[in-house]
Design a protein around this motif. Structure first.
Motif, PDB file in Angstrom:
ATOM      1  N   ILE A   1       0.781  -1.295   0.039  1.00 57.54           N
ATOM      2  CA  ILE A   1       0.016   0.052  -0.012  1.00 57.54           C
ATOM      3  C   ILE A   1       0.894   1.058   0.100  1.00 57.54           C
ATOM      4  N   SER A   2       1.959   1.098   0.793  1.00 54.25           N
ATOM      5  CA  SER A   2       2.912   2.652   0.806  1.00 54.25           C
ATOM      6  C   SER A   2       3.489   2.564  -0.589  1.00 54.25           C
ATOM      7  N   ILE A   3       3.934   1.542  -1.040  1.00 52.03           N
ATOM      8  CA  ILE A   3       4.665   1.667  -2.436  1.00 52.03           C
ATOM      9  C   ILE A   3       3.500   2.134  -3.584  1.00 52.03           C
ATOM     10  N   ASP A   4       2.323   1.613  -3.436  1.00 55.12           N
ATOM     11  CA  ASP A   4       1.244   2.155  -4.442  1.00 55.12           C
ATOM     12  C   ASP A   4       1.214   3.834  -4.262  1.00 55.12           C
ATOM     13  N   ARG A   5       1.136   4.148  -2.973  1.00 57.00           N
ATOM     14  CA  ARG A   5       0.798   5.499  -2.722  1.00 57.00           C
ATOM     15  C   ARG A   5       1.957   6.252  -3.339  1.00 57.00           C
ATOM     16  N   ALA A   6       3.240   5.847  -3.114  1.00 60.87           N
ATOM     17  CA  ALA A   6       4.415   6.414  -3.530  1.00 60.87           C
ATOM     18  C   ALA A   6       4.462   6.643  -5.011  1.00 60.87           C
ATOM     19  N   LEU A   7       4.160   5.505  -5.573  1.00 63.73           N
ATOM     20  CA  LEU A   7       3.767   5.312  -7.316  1.00 63.73           C
ATOM     21  C   LEU A   7       2.804   6.309  -7.836  1.00 63.73           C
ATOM     22  N   LYS A   8       1.600   6.497  -7.178  1.00 66.14           N
ATOM     23  CA  LYS A   8       0.455   7.343  -7.348  1.00 66.14           C
ATOM     24  C   LYS A   8       0.755   8.901  -7.483  1.00 66.14           C
ATOM     25  N   SER A   9       1.777   8.887  -6.267  1.00 66.15           N
ATOM     26  CA  SER A   9       2.199  10.374  -6.077  1.00 66.15           C
ATOM     27  C   SER A   9       3.056  10.829  -7.116  1.00 66.15           C
ATOM     28  N   LEU A  10       4.000   9.878  -7.471  1.00 67.42           N
ATOM     29  CA  LEU A  10       4.887  10.161  -8.648  1.00 67.42           C
ATOM     30  C   LEU A  10       4.267  10.477  -9.947  1.00 67.42           C
ATOM     31  N   VAL A  11       3.379   9.497 -10.257  1.00 60.86           N
ATOM     32  CA  VAL A  11       2.651   9.720 -11.476  1.00 60.86           C
ATOM     33  C   VAL A  11       1.838  10.902 -11.393  1.00 60.86           C
ATOM     34  N   TYR A  12       1.053  11.365 -10.451  1.00 58.34           N
ATOM     35  CA  TYR A  12       0.210  12.344 -10.520  1.00 58.34           C
ATOM     36  C   TYR A  12       1.300  13.809 -10.498  1.00 58.34           C
ATOM     37  N   GLY A  13       2.439  13.797  -9.515  1.00 58.27           N
ATOM     38  CA  GLY A  13       3.291  14.989  -9.741  1.00 58.27           C
ATOM     39  C   GLY A  13       3.864  15.065 -11.091  1.00 58.27           C
ATOM     40  N   SER A  14       4.318  13.950 -11.562  1.00 57.43           N
ATOM     41  CA  SER A  14       4.948  14.134 -13.312  1.00 57.43           C
ATOM     42  C   SER A  14       3.847  14.646 -14.136  1.00 57.43           C
ATOM     43  N   PHE A  15       2.561  14.143 -13.855  1.00 55.96           N
ATOM     44  CA  PHE A  15       1.629  14.738 -14.839  1.00 55.96           C
ATOM     45  C   PHE A  15       1.344  16.262 -14.670  1.00 55.96           C
ATOM     46  N   LYS A  16       1.322  16.760 -13.328  1.00 59.23           N
ATOM     47  CA  LYS A  16       1.040  18.303 -12.993  1.00 59.23           C
ATOM     48  C   LYS A  16       2.274  18.807 -13.629  1.00 59.23           C
ATOM     49  N   VAL A  17       3.510  18.347 -13.615  1.00 61.79           N
ATOM     50  CA  VAL A  17       4.644  18.999 -14.216  1.00 61.79           C
ATOM     51  C   VAL A  17       4.562  19.223 -15.603  1.00 61.79           C
ATOM     52  N   THR A  18       4.240  18.181 -16.265  1.00 60.11           N
ATOM     53  CA  THR A  18       3.814  18.077 -17.721  1.00 60.11           C
ATOM     54  C   THR A  18       2.903  19.227 -18.106  1.00 60.11           C
ATOM     55  N   VAL A  19       1.750  19.196 -17.321  1.00 53.39           N
ATOM     56  CA  VAL A  19       0.853  20.202 -17.741  1.00 53.39           C
ATOM     57  C   VAL A  19       1.192  21.661 -17.458  1.00 53.39           C
ATOM     58  N   VAL A  20       1.931  21.797 -16.394  1.00 56.20           N
ATOM     59  CA  VAL A  20       2.466  23.251 -16.234  1.00 56.20           C
ATOM     60  C   VAL A  20       3.683  23.537 -17.354  1.00 56.20           C
TER      61      VAL A  20
END
Length: 122
Positions: free
Chosen positions: A88-107
């Protein structure tokens, strides 16, 4: 003889009173029966009442202990294992990495579009 015993009791003399062992040999009660019946009944009733109260208390404690066992089992079922917690902690870390990279790309795309001279042509 009964009259002598009664007179001795009134005077407070205990020499003429029969002992409890002598009365037990005869199979009779030491006190008058009318008094003993009420005492015997009251002790029987109070004994039954005390047993009922004790039974109710024991039932309450049994129910309380059963409830505690159920709660303990539920907590054990709800709590995931160590492996599941790590996943569960690895899943949360991966989700935050994907969402963070998506936000950086959009910006980055929004900034590139805003500062480019030509912009997007349709």
């Amino acid at each position: 003889m009964a009259a002598v015993r009664c007179a001795a009791r009134r005077l407070g003399g205990s020499l003429l009173q029969r002992t409890q062992a002598a009365v037990a040999e005869e199979g009779r009660l030491l006190a008058p029966s009318r008094l003993m019946r009420s005492r015997q009944l009251s002790t029987k009733v109070s004994g039954e009442h005390a047993r009922n109260i004790q039974k109710k208390e024991d039932d309450c404690w049994a129910g309380f202990n059963e409830t505690l066992k159920r709660l303990d089992e539920l907590q054990k079922k709800k709590k995931p294992s160590v492996f599941q917690q790590r996943m569960i902690s690895i899943d949360r870390a991966l989700k935050s990495l994907v969402y963070g990279s998506f936000k950086v790309t959009v910006v980055y795309v929004a900034a590139a579009t805003a500062f480019s001279g030509s912009g997007l042509e349709a």
